[in-house]
Design a protein around this motif. Structure first.
Motif, PDB file in Angstrom:
ATOM      1  N   GLY A 153      -5.531  94.771  54.455  1.00  0.00           N
ATOM      2  CA  GLY A 153      -6.714  94.008  54.088  1.00  0.00           C
ATOM      3  C   GLY A 153      -7.689  94.829  53.280  1.00  0.00           C
ATOM      4  O   GLY A 153      -7.608  96.062  53.235  1.00  0.00           O
ATOM      5  N   PRO A 154      -8.652  94.164  52.638  1.00  0.00           N
ATOM      6  CA  PRO A 154      -9.590  94.815  51.709  1.00  0.00           C
ATOM      7  C   PRO A 154     -10.467  95.897  52.315  1.00  0.00           C
ATOM      8  O   PRO A 154     -10.920  96.779  51.606  1.00  0.00           O
ATOM      9  N   VAL A 155     -10.740  95.834  53.621  1.00  0.00           N
ATOM     10  CA  VAL A 155     -11.618  96.854  54.213  1.00  0.00           C
ATOM     11  C   VAL A 155     -10.889  97.614  55.327  1.00  0.00           C
ATOM     12  O   VAL A 155     -11.500  98.071  56.284  1.00  0.00           O
ATOM     13  N   SER A 156      -9.597  97.783  55.194  1.00  0.00           N
ATOM     14  CA  SER A 156      -8.844  98.451  56.260  1.00  0.00           C
ATOM     15  C   SER A 156      -9.086  99.948  56.287  1.00  0.00           C
ATOM     16  O   SER A 156      -8.916 100.594  57.317  1.00  0.00           O
ATOM     17  N   ASN A 157      -9.465 100.521  55.147  1.00  0.00           N
ATOM     18  CA  ASN A 157      -9.909 101.923  55.129  1.00  0.00           C
ATOM     19  C   ASN A 157     -11.126 102.024  54.211  1.00  0.00           C
ATOM     20  O   ASN A 157     -11.057 101.719  53.035  1.00  0.00           O
ATOM     21  N   VAL A 158     -12.250 102.420  54.797  1.00  0.00           N
ATOM     22  CA  VAL A 158     -13.517 102.477  54.072  1.00  0.00           C
ATOM     23  C   VAL A 158     -13.951 103.936  53.973  1.00  0.00           C
ATOM     24  O   VAL A 158     -14.165 104.603  54.990  1.00  0.00           O
TER      25      VAL A 158
END
Length: 211
Positions: A153-158
């Motif tokens: 997903g788009p925010v799986s690693n921030v």
């Protein structure tokens, strides 16, 4: 007769040399092509069952949220059942936010995304990015039925810290980092999912077997 035989042998040798040269050029071209394509990114629109614009919902759906450092990137494999390839990473968990993973050993985690064998391009979900070795991130991870951990997903690693600094580890003190604080707030106010079934991964302190 000898002259004719010699000409035939010479002709065969020339053909063999040309074939070998063609094969070498093809390999080099494919290698360079894949290298060039790796600089290009192919984005895939994901049909997600959670709203990635609401971090509270993301927190409620993921099994683990933690701060960790990327130790190394491993192999990437295409998956027939998934729209993206999957890349392996070694991570050192530094702080658990949701769930409790081991922190005294590196763990293996998998990321939806990577350089596809089929296209040679870096393939990711829209608005997503690949983790980089040496950087520190807030990770939002799903435990899988086989016990592995998946970032998807788009925010799986921030990334903790801005991209124009000396990497995420420019400072070991991330207590005032906005992404970190947002993760804490999202967990404290998480919106629990009634669709995603909670699972436990193999690196959970309650089940991890060091033997």
């Amino acid at each position: 007769m000898k002259t004719k035989a010699s000409k035939i042998i010479l002709a065969v040798c020339i053909v063999v040399v040309l074939v070998i040269a063609a094969v070498i050029l093809l390999i080099v071209f494919k290698g360079n092509s894949k290298e060039d394509n790796a600089d290009s990114i192919s984005y895939v629109d994901g049909l997600f069952i959670i709203d990635y614009d609401d971090l509270r919902e993301v927190a409620g759906s993921n099994d683990y949220i933690f701060v960790g450092q990327v130790i190394s990137e491993g192999k990437t494999e295409d998956d027939e059942e998934l729209p993206l390839p999957v890349t392996e990473f070694k991570i050192r968990v530094e702080e658990n936010i949701k769930g409790e993973l081991i922190t005294d050993e590196d763990i293996t985690i998998y990321k939806s995304g990577g350089i596809s064998d089929e296209t040679g391009m870096l393939t990711l979900y829209e608005d997503d990015c690949m983790p980089e070795a040496g950087n520190r991130y807030v990770f939002y991870a799903f435990a899988q039925p086989d016990g592995t951990l998946l970032l998807s997903g788009p925010v799986s690693n921030v990334l903790i810290g801005s991209a124009d600094t000396q990497g995420a580890n420019a400072s070991d003190d991330y207590s005032e980092n906005q992404e970190y604080l947002a993760a804490l707030d999202a967990y404290e106010n998480e919106i629990e999912s009634d669709i995603v079934e909670p699972l436990t991964c193999e690196y959970d302190v309650e089940v991890y077997d060091k033997g």
